[in-house]
Design an enzyme around this catalytic site. Structure first.
Site: not given
Length: 384
Positions: A135, A185
């Site tokens: 990723k 987050e």
């Protein structure tokens, strides 16, 4: 002189924020740090974490607050920047402020352009296969210019009111800039021996149409691409926390959560520290940057980010938070944010790229993520 009012004082600290202060708010509490007893900067976040306890003991201050940059590698020139404040105020309760009207920019420029960002996404997908990466996270920016000084205070207040479930933050940066944002987050929270982290990965835009909105959420929940992207982040966070914890509670799968603009996949992780001397900043230094904002493997993903993005991230996708003299603290991932100069600001938005990523979908995701800041400025309809 350091003071710390009763945490239950019902004060809307976001209303008292002035540019130059440090502000960190959640749905139920807020922290406002003002003035400067000491500024501590270090390019190595672990070194920064090691010196802060001594600085707090020497000054008698209750905490230090500030930011870590995105790039914490050995060659970075951007330092972690923490301030030991003169005064610390805390409050509980959700801000109850009126929305403030902000001026419109006189010039807007996308960096890179939307078409160039899609080209970069395609290049990233190819590089993942060629370099054996799982990723990488690619971001783009919007540069806004104004005819008068940017009202940072108004933006911060609108962010706090419009995103009550987010972590709204504001911190001064070297060179007179200000980092402001509202992130969903939490990198981590340490309370005594308890550690909590709330990684997010996997996103889908919200819709004003309830039927479409529910369909988008369900599509995210069942998306194999997003589930794999999420698993990469969870694996990393668990392995990073494991050396510090004698126990970890990790749910079997992610939960679906929303912000005003985005659907997310989230996994709440709770642990118990083996060593009570490990501080919140120690843990932040060990966790950051996670694959949620960089990629994995970290070093190779960071190198690809620097190749494909036409700007330096500096403190975007870093971490913003605080650590106190007992080692407790909170650090949030510095996304959904902007760096404000005098009469200009740069907004950032990024997305995780995996082998199954589609360039148009990734462009749409960053467009949706810009809305957090644009909504706080009353510009969401005119600029996206």
């Amino acid at each position: 002189m350091v003071s710390s009012p009763d945490p239950a004082t019902p004060v809307d600290l976001a209303a008292r924020y002035q540019r130059g202060d440090f502000l960190f708010t959640t749905a139920s509490r807020a922290l406002l740090a003002q003035g400067t007893l000491r500024t501590v900067t270090e390019t190595d976040p672990r070194r920064l974490a090691s010196v802060i306890p001594g600085v707090l003991a020497e000054t008698g201050a209750p905490l230090a607050a500030g930011v870590l940059p995105f790039d914490t590698g050995p060659d970075t020139k951007v330092p972690g920047h923490l301030v030991v404040p003169r005064t610390v105020h805390r409050s509980s309760g959700v801000p109850s402020l009126p929305r403030e009207v902000l001026p419109a920019p006189v010039r807007v420029r996308a960096v890179p352009s939307p078409s160039q960002h899609m080209v970069a996404v395609s290049a990233a997908v190819a590089a993942l296969r060629q370099r054996d990466l799982r990723k990488v996270v690619l971001a783009r920016a919007l540069d806004l210019e104004f005819s008068s000084p940017v009202p940072a205070e108004s933006i911060v207040r609108n962010l706090a009111v419009g995103n009550p479930r987010h972590f709204t933050y504001a911190a001064e940066l070297p060179g007179g800039r200000t980092l402001v944002g509202a992130t969903p987050e939490l990198l981590l929270r340490r309370t005594g021996r308890t550690v909590f982290s709330s990684p997010h990965a996997g996103s889908m835009p919200r819709s004003a149409d309830p039927v479409v909105d529910r369909a988008n959420g369900e599509a995210l929940r069942t998306s194999r691409k997003d589930q794999l992207e999420h698993a990469v982040v969870i694996d990393y966070v668990v392995e990073a926390l494991r050396p510090f914890c004698r126990s970890l509670d990790v749910p079997a799968g992610p939960e679906l959560v929303t912000t005003p603009a985005i659907w997310h996949l989230r996994t709440p992780i709770t642990g118990e520290l083996a060593d009570p001397d490990v501080t919140a900043l120690d843990l932040a230094a060990a966790l950051h940057p996670t694959p949620a904002i960089c990629g994995t493997p970290t070093d190779e993903a960071r190198e690809l980010v620097q190749e494909l993005e036409p700007f330096d991230r500096d403190y975007y996708a870093g971490a913003a938070g605080w650590v106190d003299a007992s080692g407790d603290g909170e650090w949030a991932v510095a996304i959904r944010c902007a760096e404000i100069a005098s009469t200009s600001m740069r907004l950032y938005a990024g997305g995780g790229i995996v082998p199954a990523s589609d360039p148009q979908a990734e462009l749409d995701e960053t467009t949706a993520k810009f809305r957090t800041l644009l909504s706080a400025m009353g510009l969401e309809d005119s600029l996206t």
